[in-house]
Enzyme design. Structure first.
Site, PDB file in Angstrom:
ATOM      1  N   SER A 115       0.842  -1.198   0.000  1.00 37.76           N
ATOM      2  CA  SER A 115       0.000   0.000   0.000  1.00 37.76           C
ATOM      3  C   SER A 115       0.875   1.245   0.000  1.00 37.76           C
ATOM      4  CB  SER A 115      -0.894   0.007   1.251  1.00 37.76           C
ATOM      5  OG  SER A 115      -1.529   1.259   1.416  1.00 37.76           O
ATOM      6  N   TYR A 138      -0.924  -0.260  10.770  1.00 32.47           N
ATOM      7  CA  TYR A 138      -1.026  -0.699   9.379  1.00 32.47           C
ATOM      8  C   TYR A 138       0.214  -0.349   8.544  1.00 32.47           C
ATOM      9  CZ  TYR A 138      -3.271  -1.264   4.753  1.00 32.47           C
ATOM     10  OH  TYR A 138      -3.593  -1.633   3.474  1.00 32.47           O
TER      11      TYR A 138
END
Length: 304
Positions: free
Chosen positions: A191, A204
């Protein structure tokens, strides 16, 4: 109101500095050409900008997608199947993949929890017994916004278990077979949230940064063994994970659009498959900023 993650990290150094550091520090692994003439000629046959052998023909290819019962993973499985690939979809819950598999002989459902090492090994062993796997896509992901002012260790570790350690489990289970065949491709879904530290990204972001680092090192180690490696860095995609976000997500795209970009990236032989470019281009520029500029900018634009 939470304004979670999406964005960027890079350190740039001159080639001379890198070379000097490698010579001076014995703790840094040495990388470089260790290949045979055969693998060298394979690399030369590709275009200069192609870091992997392009994958354009999917008919007859077998693809294992892990964590693909929803979101980007499922959309990618559907796109690959439409292109002619035989797809195996694994996740903890089928969500509807079972029904799809019952109607299409080219789709196989295999329940698997990436946090269970024995289950991962058994699943990989069973799939490999049926035939070689040409592409493994690791799309399993867990996300919950977290800040250091409200730290939750168990949640931090859960992110690591699913997002990073799960990838290690899957890769270690399939890599020996690919090495034996000197063929295959590993693609991990990272990501842009792993490119640099961001508010609400305490849990995350680091796991996605780890995946990108992992993919880079895998590429260096495997480029001379006929095995391709790619890392997928999406911006905002409308999935069950991003549905948690309580703010307007810029340049939001659908899972189907994300899957289309992934197939285009594999077709071009890319290592870093990032999209949408209108969003990720600016984040790449942010990676170049020194901390003295980066931190105030993040604070200004996120309000956190």
């Amino acid at each position: 109101m939470n304004r979670p993650v999406t964005d960027a990290h890079l350190v740039t150094t001159g080639a001379a500095t890198v070379a000097a550091t490698v010579v001076a520090d014995p703790a840094i692994p040495k990388v470089g050409p260790t290949t045979s003439k055969a693998s060298s000629s394979k690399a030369q046959a590709r275009g200069w900008l192609q870091l992997n052998a392009p994958m354009t023909e999917w008919s007859g290819r077998r693809v294992w997608l892990v964590g693909a019962s929803t979101g980007i993973g499922l959309a990618c499985a559907e796109a690959l199947r439409a292109a002619g690939a035989q797809v195996v979809v694994s996740a903890r819950k089928p969500q509807g993949v079972k029904d799809w598999a019952a109607k299409d002989a080219g789709v196989q459902w295999q329940e698997m929890d990436v946090s269970d090492p024995d289950q991962v090994k058994a699943t990989a062993r069973a799939l490999l017994a049926q035939g070689p796997i040409d592409l493994v896509v690791y799309a399993a992901g867990y996300y919950k916004a977290q800040r250091a002012t409200d730290i939750d260790l168990q949640n931090l570790l859960q992110h690591d278990t699913v997002n990073y350690q799960g990838a290690l489990q899957v890769i270690s289970a399939v890599l020996p077979s690919m090495l034996a065949r000197q063929s295959g491709h590993i693609s991990v879904l990272s990501s842009v949230a792993g490119w640099r530290g961001l508010p609400n990204g305490l849990a995350y972001g680091p796991t996605k940064a780890a995946l990108t680092h992992l993919a880079e090192t895998l590429y260096l180690d495997l480029q001379d063994h006929g095995i391709g490696v790619s890392v997928v860095n999406p911006g905002f995609v409308a999935t069950p994970l991003t549905a948690q976000n309580e703010f307007t997500m810029p340049a939001l795209i659908s899972p189907a659009q994300a899957a289309s970009e992934m197939l285009k990236g594999w077709a071009r032989g890319e290592f870093d498959i990032h999209f949408p470019k209108r969003f990720t281009f600016w984040l790449k520029l942010l990676r170049l900023l020194p901390y003295r500029l980066y931190f105030p900018l993040v604070r200004k634009f996120t309000g956190l």
